[in-house]
Enzyme design. Structure first.
Site, PDB file in Angstrom:
ATOM      1  N   HIS A   1       0.828  -1.203   0.000  1.00  0.00           N
ATOM      2  CA  HIS A   1       0.000   0.000   0.000  1.00  0.00           C
ATOM      3  C   HIS A   1       0.863   1.254   0.000  1.00  0.00           C
ATOM      4  O   HIS A   1       1.266   1.736   1.055  1.00  0.00           O
ATOM      5  CB  HIS A   1      -0.895  -0.005   1.235  1.00  0.00           C
TER       6      HIS A   1
ATOM      7  N   GLU B   1     -17.310  -4.582  24.971  1.00  0.00           N
ATOM      8  CA  GLU B   1     -16.503  -5.806  25.071  1.00  0.00           C
ATOM      9  C   GLU B   1     -15.285  -5.740  24.152  1.00  0.00           C
ATOM     10  O   GLU B   1     -14.170  -6.131  24.533  1.00  0.00           O
ATOM     11  CB  GLU B   1     -17.340  -7.046  24.725  1.00  0.00           C
TER      12      GLU B   1
ATOM     13  N   HIS C   1     -27.884 -16.078  25.561  1.00  0.00           N
ATOM     14  CA  HIS C   1     -26.784 -15.935  26.507  1.00  0.00           C
ATOM     15  C   HIS C   1     -26.015 -17.232  26.749  1.00  0.00           C
ATOM     16  O   HIS C   1     -24.985 -17.211  27.429  1.00  0.00           O
ATOM     17  CB  HIS C   1     -27.319 -15.411  27.845  1.00  0.00           C
TER      18      HIS C   1
ATOM     19  N   HIS D   1      -4.125   3.151  -3.245  1.00  0.00           N
ATOM     20  CA  HIS D   1      -4.325   2.594  -1.903  1.00  0.00           C
ATOM     21  C   HIS D   1      -3.548   1.293  -1.701  1.00  0.00           C
ATOM     22  O   HIS D   1      -2.777   1.186  -0.757  1.00  0.00           O
ATOM     23  CB  HIS D   1      -5.817   2.342  -1.629  1.00  0.00           C
TER      24      HIS D   1
HETATM   25  C1  LIG Z   1     -11.303  -4.729   9.975  1.00  0.00           C
HETATM   26  C2  LIG Z   1     -10.791  -4.529   8.599  1.00  0.00           C
HETATM   27  N1  LIG Z   1     -11.658  -4.500   7.591  1.00  0.00           N
HETATM   28  C3  LIG Z   1     -11.221  -4.376   6.325  1.00  0.00           C
HETATM   29  C4  LIG Z   1      -9.887  -4.279   6.053  1.00  0.00           C
HETATM   30  C5  LIG Z   1      -9.395  -4.182   4.631  1.00  0.00           C
HETATM   31  N2  LIG Z   1      -8.939  -2.828   4.363  1.00  0.00           N
HETATM   32  C6  LIG Z   1      -7.652  -2.502   4.466  1.00  0.00           C
HETATM   33  S1  LIG Z   1      -7.373  -0.881   4.178  1.00  0.00           S
HETATM   34  C7  LIG Z   1      -9.002  -0.600   3.889  1.00  0.00           C
HETATM   35  C8  LIG Z   1      -9.480   0.780   3.531  1.00  0.00           C
HETATM   36  C9  LIG Z   1      -9.115   1.710   4.581  1.00  0.00           C
HETATM   37  O1  LIG Z   1      -9.331   3.012   4.200  1.00  0.00           O
HETATM   38  P1  LIG Z   1      -8.472   4.125   4.897  1.00  0.00           P
HETATM   39  O2  LIG Z   1      -8.357   3.843   6.320  1.00  0.00           O
HETATM   40  O3  LIG Z   1      -9.071   5.411   4.498  1.00  0.00           O
HETATM   41  O4  LIG Z   1      -7.050   3.940   4.270  1.00  0.00           O
HETATM   42  P2  LIG Z   1      -6.452   4.652   2.970  1.00  0.00           P
HETATM   43  O5  LIG Z   1      -7.111   4.031   1.783  1.00  0.00           O
HETATM   44  O6  LIG Z   1      -6.758   6.086   3.098  1.00  0.00           O
HETATM   45  O7  LIG Z   1      -5.014   4.336   3.040  1.00  0.00           O
HETATM   46  C10 LIG Z   1      -9.731  -1.761   4.031  1.00  0.00           C
HETATM   47  C11 LIG Z   1     -11.199  -1.845   3.850  1.00  0.00           C
HETATM   48  C12 LIG Z   1      -9.007  -4.309   7.143  1.00  0.00           C
HETATM   49  N3  LIG Z   1      -7.710  -4.243   6.995  1.00  0.00           N
HETATM   50  N4  LIG Z   1      -9.492  -4.415   8.417  1.00  0.00           N
END
Ligand SMILES: Cc1ncc(C[n+]2csc(CCOP(=O)(O)OP(=O)(O)O)c2C)c(N)n1
Ligand SMILES: [Mg+2]
Length: 680
Positions: free
Chosen positions: A45, A420, A482, A276
């Site tokens: 990334h 939690e 539960h 990204h």
């Molecule tokens: C809990 C979770 N859900 C989905 C992902 C997959 N994922 C990685 S980065 C991302 C997008 C995140 O967007 P942002 O925080 O704005 O990062 P940017 O594209 O700006 O670097 C996703 C959906 C992940 N790593 N963790």
């Protein structure tokens, strides 16, 4: 012009070229390494590190207290890259500031087998990576725990030894995740003013513009949670510096909205989701180098830039050595060091068990846990307890523990509220901060709400102790919503997590001792209902340490081995009594921790579960939960007694009877089973 379009040429942040490299040139080294590493791996990334390079430069060069020569200095500021996909930002910073690892070679092997520069930052790979991030939202939630640990230890040891901050870089994703709401609420409530979050506000996530999925006012939400907020141009180190200074001066936790452009410097792709999560491509990397004023060479950092960064990495050495002097002259020195090293002794255990044995009575294991904690919390000052609003049910608060609050960080009991996941993530942060041993409670069924953090406890080797009560249909009238069914087995399936289900007060104490000594997280699955003591004699050994042990040996010739856990051990003893009265020799094996049993030497396992066919010796498992997986110990031709559907709303006794979990019904089932299988 919108807030995310900025004028100016990326390579020029200042009109003249001073002797020292400009902040922009320092930041561009991060950009170069990020682009090149992702390009070499053809995976990763680049967008996030390129967008946040200037902000990170401002933080690392002007504010972050650290000494690259000693990543474990206890009083360092903690830096948490919550947006873990931007791992190259962190790897570049660690390399540039002169940490021993990663080396440039490591960075060239970004995301490759055996390299510490893993896809996402992993705390167990690189000192300097404080926590494992990647599952969005959890880094920030762990940072809340780090900030709690810092304030608590400050209250205990004073400014001389503990006086640091927790900085977080979080993306849009981190702030959208549900756990963010829990973490932000908790941090605001506890007034964790040393927690500073830099939000990479780039308006982009994977699917495209954040307009696709968000219209909330993120800043107002933080303000509503009693945070301080401010904004800055995230591409201008001076402006970020100003915002950080403002945040530092405010007594509340801070959110700094850094307006940035994802992939900044890549002329055709910046500002788009294309940067990204994939390599920019050869042509775009070349174009970006031209745009940023970089030489057209891979993994190239100009000497003056590297030197300047290395100086930044050494800047904290003076503060570090002053801190060492204060430690040396502190009367708390040895205690502090033992505590930071995480050592605990279990001298409380033997006298406590002796006392139990002298006065045996039926008790729920949740109550037994509280009794053990009365001894533990006195003997081990590092424990910090808590519950997600079930204190009276989880029995997690012992008499002497005062609440940890914004007015009394020295307290050792946290009212986490109904959070939690937030609680569990905070506990991870506390454990990884060091100096404290967090434990926290909720109902076992709600491990589902905490599960992503439990998984990170396991992955990170964080000593977190989950006190999970109401561990079966034995909780009774609250019914199927539960009553855990699949939970025990699904948690046992998780690597590096020890699941304990003690059968009585003695086993509960033994399991607590093991959990405290472990370098892994533990789950204690505890009953709501009273249990008859099954361990009535003293032993020199912690019998639970083997995971499973023979509680009762067959009187008659052994024909049956019953494996049972927790509340079902007492039932198993009743079953055995009935079988023995019919001449069927029956072993009862209490199995409080399958993971530990699996780790025993072969001869021990063979002794407990001999490798003979179920026709010779029938193996039976009894657990008031799914039978799924118990064939691991009974074999396919053994008998598994459990519950393979959701529970019922009824008093515990009726629920047990309804599901056939009584000594009468199980013994009848076993003799019937033996008859139909021709087992004599
Ligand atoms: C809990 C979770 N859900 C989905 C992902 C997959 N994922 C990685 S980065 C991302 C997008 C995140 O967007 P942002 O925080 O704005 O990062 P940017 O594209 O700006 O670097 C996703 C959906 C992940 N790593 N963790
Ligand atoms: Mg984003």
């Amino acid at each position: 012009m919108g807030p995310h379009q900025r004028p100016g040429v990326p390579g020029e942040s200042r009109p003249t070229e001073p002797m020292q490299p400009t902040d922009r040139r320092l930041a561009n080294a991060i950009r170069a390494l990020a682009m090149d590493a992702v390009e070499a791996a053809n995976s990763g990334h680049p967008g996030m590190p390129m967008g946040m390079a200037d902000a990170a430069t401002a933080l690392f060069t002007r504010h972050l207290k650290f000494d690259a020569a000693d990543p474990r200095w206890p009083d360092r500021d903690r830096f948490i890259l919550s947006a873990g996909h931007g791992s190259m930002l962190l790897y570049a910073l660690l390399y540039l500031t002169g940490y021993e690892r990663p080396t440039l070679e490591d960075i060239k092997h970004f995301r490759q087998l055996g390299s510490p520069t893993a896809g996402h930052p992993e705390n167990f790979e690189l000192p300097g990576v404080e926590v494992t991030t990647g599952p969005l939202g959890q880094g920030l939630a762990m940072a809340v725990g780090m900030a709690i640990a810092e304030r608590h230890l400050n209250a205990v040891y004073g400014d001389d030894l503990v006086d640091h901050r927790t900085f977080v870089v979080a993306g849009d994703g981190c702030l959208m995740e549900g756990v963010n709401h829990e973490a932000v609420g908790l941090a605001g409530h506890l007034k964790l003013g040393r927690l500073i979050v830099l939000w990479d506000d780039n308006h982009i996530t994977i699917d495209g513009s954040t307009d696709l999925s968000r219209n909330e006012d993120v800043v107002a939400r933080h303000q509503a949670a009693q945070w301080h907020t401010c904004e800055c141009d995230g591409l201008n180190a001076d402006d970020v510096d100003r915002a950080i200074s403002e945040a530092l001066a405010d007594p509340r936790p801070s959110l700094i909205r850094c307006r940035t452009i994802i992939g900044y410097g890549a002329p055709h792709k910046q500002g788009t989701a294309a940067t990204h999560g994939s390599a920019l491509g050869h042509d775009e990397v070349e174009a970006a180098r031209r745009e940023l004023g970089l030489e057209d060479k891979d993994f190239y950092v100009p000497d003056d830039v590297l030197t300047a960064w290395r100086d930044v990495g050494k800047k904290g050495a003076a503060a570090h050595s002053e801190w060492k002097q204060r430690l040396d002259s502190s009367s708390a020195k040895s205690e502090f060091l033992v505590r930071m090293a995480g050592k605990v002794d279990d001298s409380w255990l033997k006298p406590y068990i002796d006392k139990l044995l002298s006065d045996l009575k039926p008790v729920a294991t949740r109550k037994a846990s509280e009794m053990a904690l009365e001894a533990i919390n006195v003997a081990i000052p590092a424990t910090i307890g808590g519950s997600a609003d079930l204190t009276g049910s989880n029995n997690t608060k012992t008499k002497a523990l005062e609440p940890l609050t914004a007015d009394n960080y020295g307290g050792r009991y946290i009212y986490y509220g109904i959070r939690e996941f937030g609680m569990s993530a905070a506990m991870n942060g506390m454990a990884l901060h060091g100096g404290v041993i967090p434990y926290g409670g909720t109902f076992l069924v709600f491990t589902d709400y905490a599960r992503p953090a439990i998984r990170l406890s396991a992955l990170q080797n964080a000593r977190v102790i989950y006190v999970m009560t109401h561990d079966s249909i034995g909780l009774g009238e609250d019914g199927p919503t539960h009553q855990p069914i699949e939970h025990l087995q699904s948690l046992r399936a998780m690597p590096q997590l020890e699941v304990y289900r003690p059968a009585d007060a003695v086993e509960t104490a033994e399991c607590w001792a093991l959990a405290l000594q472990s370098d892994e997280p533990s789950i204690l699955a505890l009953t709501r209902q009273n249990l008859t003591p099954v361990r009535t004699e003293s032993s020199n050994e912690n019998l639970c340490a083997r995971g499973a042990y023979r509680l009762k040996a067959a009187g008659n010739a052994r024909k049956v081995i019953i494996l049972a856990t927790g509340s079902e051990v007492e039932i198993a003893l009743g079953v055995a009594e009935r079988l023995e009265s019919q001449g069927i020799g029956t072993d009862v094996v209490s199995m409080p921790c399958t993971e530990r049993f699996d780790a025993q030497p072969a001869d021990y396992r063979e002794n407990i579960l001999p490798d003979v066919s179920n026709r010779e010796i029938l193996r039976v498992s009894i657990e008031a939960g799914t039978t799924f997986g118990w064939e691991r110990y009974t074999g396919l031709h053994g008998l598994r007694v459990g519950i393979d559907r959701f529970g019922v709303s009824a008093p515990a006794k009726d629920a047990y009877d309804y599901f056939g979990l009584t000594p009468e019904k199980i013994s009848a089932r076993i003799t019937e089973f033996m008859k139909t299988r021709g087992i004599q």
